[in-house]
Design a protein around this motif. Structure first.
Motif, PDB file in Angstrom:
ATOM      1  N   UNK A 122       0.770  -1.169   0.026  1.00  0.00           N
ATOM      2  CA  UNK A 122       0.051   0.063   0.112  1.00  0.00           C
ATOM      3  C   UNK A 122       0.921   1.195   0.210  1.00  0.00           C
ATOM      4  N   UNK A 123       0.334   2.169  -0.569  1.00  0.00           N
ATOM      5  CA  UNK A 123       1.141   3.585  -0.498  1.00  0.00           C
ATOM      6  C   UNK A 123      -0.089   4.601   0.331  1.00  0.00           C
ATOM      7  N   UNK A 124       0.510   5.472   0.944  1.00  0.00           N
ATOM      8  CA  UNK A 124      -0.235   6.390   1.834  1.00  0.00           C
ATOM      9  C   UNK A 124      -0.836   7.783   1.020  1.00  0.00           C
ATOM     10  N   UNK A 125      -2.036   7.886   0.639  1.00  0.00           N
ATOM     11  CA  UNK A 125      -2.500   9.152   0.088  1.00  0.00           C
ATOM     12  C   UNK A 125      -2.670  10.195   1.293  1.00  0.00           C
ATOM     13  N   UNK A 144       5.440   6.253   1.364  1.00  0.00           N
ATOM     14  CA  UNK A 144       5.550   4.902   1.933  1.00  0.00           C
ATOM     15  C   UNK A 144       4.807   4.630   2.911  1.00  0.00           C
ATOM     16  N   UNK A 145       4.328   3.190   3.081  1.00  0.00           N
ATOM     17  CA  UNK A 145       3.586   2.803   4.129  1.00  0.00           C
ATOM     18  C   UNK A 145       4.332   2.594   5.282  1.00  0.00           C
ATOM     19  N   UNK A 146       4.066   2.800   6.464  1.00  0.00           N
ATOM     20  CA  UNK A 146       4.640   2.370   7.845  1.00  0.00           C
ATOM     21  C   UNK A 146       5.379   1.122   7.860  1.00  0.00           C
ATOM     22  N   UNK A 216      -6.232   5.703   1.988  1.00  0.00           N
ATOM     23  CA  UNK A 216      -6.731   6.865   2.351  1.00  0.00           C
ATOM     24  C   UNK A 216      -6.614   7.197   3.724  1.00  0.00           C
ATOM     25  N   UNK A 217      -6.206   8.362   4.141  1.00  0.00           N
ATOM     26  CA  UNK A 217      -6.286   8.808   5.399  1.00  0.00           C
ATOM     27  C   UNK A 217      -7.394   8.898   6.094  1.00  0.00           C
TER      28      UNK A 217
END
Length: 248
Positions: A122-125, A144-146, A216-217
């Motif tokens: 996943x990538x963070x929007x 980048x994801x955690x 999505x945040x």
């Protein structure tokens, strides 16, 4: 039915509306012919707008799980598993949107590789709501994801903790291991636990960079991410992991 995507849901209406808008557009890829969305709402009351929204939509199930306290994601996922008709079953977080034809590629890889548990990234929007017709722009601005940061990656590579985005489980194997452990309540550890239990007995994890999901945040949910609850879940996860290793 080849694939059932289980959405454990509570109170993120904008995210679910975005996900449903994406789902309706998948008929052009033939996805709706072989896949279903199973929405399980774990809350005090039903959201009637969901039932109205999906009335004329192909291959969507909706179920309500009475859950007035802490969000019990694992119980919702197990109800979704009981309702699922697909050969493969995947937990599908309401804040995830597949990029381009990720979902079809994911399904093909899972079908070709019965001894592998295929997962993505996943990538963070930074956008709470996105245009599902312009995801290419969104991914260019994502971060980048955690779980792919150095400290988390170290746990995966050295401590053998297993993590993957939208794992495509074989349904019969998932039933065989008893589904999700409902001792996990709220957030934390349940995803790693089920992956590690699923892999026992000669299966392997395969994280594929061709499979990308946009995250999505959202703000932390009440009755979901309280520190004591997260700590309890992590403790339960590590105790189970240590017990499994003693049996090896």
């Amino acid at each position: 039915m080849k694939l059932s995507l289980i959405v454990a849901y509570r109170g993120r209406e904008s995210h679910l509306r975005t996900q449903l808008a994406w789902w309706k557009k998948q008929s052009v890829h033939g996805l709706l012919d072989t896949c279903e969305l199973v929405i399980v709402e774990a809350d005090k009351e039903r959201s009637h707008w969901i039932e109205k929204k999906i009335e004329d939509t192909t291959n969507i199930q909706y179920a309500h799980l009475l859950n007035s306290g802490t969000f019990h994601k694992t119980k919702a996922l197990n109800l979704g598993l009981a309702l699922s008709r697909g050969q493969f079953v995947a937990p599908f977080d309401v804040d995830l949107i597949p990029i381009e034809n990720t979902l079809l590629r994911h399904l093909k890889m899972a079908e070709f590789s019965p001894h592998f548990l295929v997962t993505g990234y996943r990538v963070m929007s930074s956008s709470v709501s996105v245009d599902v017709d312009d995801l290419a722009t969104e991914i260019e601005q994502a971060s980048i994801a955690p779980e792919d940061m150095p400290t988390a990656l170290w746990k995966q590579l050295v401590r053998q903790e297993r993590f993957g985005v939208v794992p495509f489980f074989n349904q019969s194997r998932l039933v065989e291991i008893g589904g999700w452990d409902e001792a996990f309540v709220g957030w934390g550890g349940e995803d790693q636990d089920i992956i590690e239990r699923y892999l026992d007995g000669g299966r392997f994890l395969c994280r594929c960079p061709e499979l990308v999901y946009l995250h999505l945040p959202h703000e932390p949910n009440q009755q979901w991410t309280e520190a004591p609850l997260v700590e309890q879940n992590r403790k339960h996860y590590y105790e189970k992991m240590q017990a499994r290793r003693k049996l090896m």
